[in-house]
Design a protein around this motif. Sequence first.
Motif, PDB file in Angstrom:
ATOM      1  N   PHE A  75      41.319  45.890 -28.986  1.00 11.86           N
ATOM      2  CA  PHE A  75      40.933  47.303 -28.920  1.00 11.86           C
ATOM      3  C   PHE A  75      42.051  48.212 -29.405  1.00 11.86           C
ATOM      4  CE2 PHE A  75      43.514  47.151 -25.220  1.00 11.86           C
ATOM      5  CZ  PHE A  75      43.746  48.441 -24.760  1.00 11.86           C
ATOM      6  N   ASP A  76      41.669  49.449 -29.692  1.00 17.33           N
ATOM      7  CA  ASP A  76      42.633  50.448 -30.146  1.00 17.33           C
ATOM      8  C   ASP A  76      42.141  51.819 -29.716  1.00 17.33           C
ATOM      9  OD1 ASP A  76      45.060  51.038 -31.921  1.00 17.33           O
ATOM     10  OD2 ASP A  76      43.548  52.375 -32.772  1.00 17.33           O
ATOM     11  N   THR A  77      43.088  52.737 -29.536  1.00 18.17           N
ATOM     12  CA  THR A  77      42.741  54.109 -29.181  1.00 18.17           C
ATOM     13  C   THR A  77      43.399  55.079 -30.146  1.00 18.17           C
ATOM     14  OG1 THR A  77      44.653  54.383 -27.706  1.00 18.17           O
ATOM     15  CG2 THR A  77      42.616  53.509 -26.730  1.00 18.17           C
ATOM     16  N   ILE A 127      37.953  55.445 -29.136  1.00 14.21           N
ATOM     17  CA  ILE A 127      38.170  54.066 -28.692  1.00 14.21           C
ATOM     18  C   ILE A 127      37.328  53.145 -29.565  1.00 14.21           C
ATOM     19  CG2 ILE A 127      38.234  52.465 -26.739  1.00 14.21           C
ATOM     20  CD1 ILE A 127      37.591  54.838 -24.895  1.00 14.21           C
ATOM     21  N   ALA A 128      37.895  52.013 -29.940  1.00 20.86           N
ATOM     22  CA  ALA A 128      37.123  51.003 -30.670  1.00 20.86           C
ATOM     23  C   ALA A 128      37.579  49.618 -30.223  1.00 20.86           C
ATOM     24  CB  ALA A 128      37.300  51.143 -32.175  1.00 20.86           C
ATOM     25  N   ALA A 129      36.682  48.659 -30.347  1.00 21.13           N
ATOM     26  CA  ALA A 129      36.996  47.285 -29.968  1.00 21.13           C
ATOM     27  C   ALA A 129      36.178  46.328 -30.815  1.00 21.13           C
ATOM     28  CB  ALA A 129      36.709  47.052 -28.484  1.00 21.13           C
ATOM     29  N   VAL A 130      36.717  45.131 -31.001  1.00 23.76           N
ATOM     30  CA  VAL A 130      36.014  44.071 -31.731  1.00 23.76           C
ATOM     31  C   VAL A 130      36.277  42.761 -31.014  1.00 23.76           C
ATOM     32  CG1 VAL A 130      37.952  43.704 -33.317  1.00 23.76           C
ATOM     33  CG2 VAL A 130      35.654  42.993 -33.992  1.00 23.76           C
ATOM     34  N   PHE A 146      32.545  47.733 -30.662  1.00 25.01           N
ATOM     35  CA  PHE A 146      32.311  48.900 -29.817  1.00 25.01           C
ATOM     36  C   PHE A 146      33.037  50.081 -30.440  1.00 25.01           C
ATOM     37  CE2 PHE A 146      34.071  51.846 -26.722  1.00 25.01           C
ATOM     38  CZ  PHE A 146      32.945  52.249 -26.028  1.00 25.01           C
ATOM     39  N   HIS A 147      32.414  51.261 -30.380  1.00 29.02           N
ATOM     40  CA  HIS A 147      33.085  52.468 -30.875  1.00 29.02           C
ATOM     41  C   HIS A 147      32.539  53.694 -30.175  1.00 29.02           C
ATOM     42  CE1 HIS A 147      33.534  56.096 -33.370  1.00 29.02           C
ATOM     43  NE2 HIS A 147      34.749  55.612 -33.574  1.00 29.02           N
ATOM     44  N   THR A 148      33.428  54.602 -29.853  1.00 28.27           N
ATOM     45  CA  THR A 148      33.021  55.906 -29.355  1.00 28.27           C
ATOM     46  C   THR A 148      34.116  56.931 -29.623  1.00 28.27           C
ATOM     47  OG1 THR A 148      32.220  57.168 -27.435  1.00 28.27           O
ATOM     48  CG2 THR A 148      33.953  55.553 -27.010  1.00 28.27           C
ATOM     49  N   ALA A 152      40.461  54.125 -34.964  1.00 36.45           N
ATOM     50  CA  ALA A 152      40.418  53.104 -33.919  1.00 36.45           C
ATOM     51  C   ALA A 152      39.722  51.839 -34.412  1.00 36.45           C
ATOM     52  CB  ALA A 152      39.714  53.660 -32.677  1.00 36.45           C
ATOM     53  N   THR A 153      38.613  51.984 -35.144  1.00 35.19           N
ATOM     54  CA  THR A 153      37.900  50.807 -35.651  1.00 35.19           C
ATOM     55  C   THR A 153      38.734  50.064 -36.686  1.00 35.19           C
ATOM     56  OG1 THR A 153      35.715  51.757 -35.216  1.00 35.19           O
ATOM     57  CG2 THR A 153      35.844  50.008 -36.871  1.00 35.19           C
TER      58      THR A 153
END
Length: 218
Positions: free
Chosen positions: A30-32, A48-51, A64-66, A178-179
Amino acid sequence: MIFGRKPLFPRIHKEIPLSTPIDEIRFTVFDTETTGFQVATVDRLIEIAAVQVDGLKVCEEVQFHTYVNPNRQISQEIIELTGITDDKVENAPTAIEGITNLFKFIIEQNSNCLIGHCVLFDIVTLKSELKREKYSLQRVPAIDTLDLIGFISPSYDMRDLHRYAQNFGTRIYERHTATGDALTTAYLFVELLQHFKDRGMRTWGDLLQATENQNRIL
């Protein structure tokens, strides 16, 4: 290492045997992105994003992304760096809603561990937002790719994610989103795990020992 009063989730991490092969571990990278670096005080979360990484494979289709509404104006410097404008976050979820959705994603993926590059910053960002609303989280292992690089190649002294990705020959995605940074980190992490395994380190216990850093437990 729990702070606040109310747990956001009662349990988000299932203990697994230290002898479990790394190939069987499920990781969420993840990353912010934030309005600045002073996240414990004046700055706020904006993305925020996550893979998912499973079986040493980056699952690009499982993401995930928002955006997150920081309830403050985003500086021109951050807009130019990240491409995130006030318009993009105006109707975005609050920080608590965004973090809640992130951990719902983590739980749905049955992840065993969080991964990040300079992950301490991302952890402090999440903790600071939660603390403002008097929420807490159970302990979750979080591994920094910097610690893994330090174990594999101690001579490296730079911190830039994309330079590391170039040096290890992994994929590079859009910077300062983030993505993009989550995907770049995910591919770098998988490459590092291959190097780790080539050195005879093959278990969850080996990985935790090699990257042990108590400051990076969420």
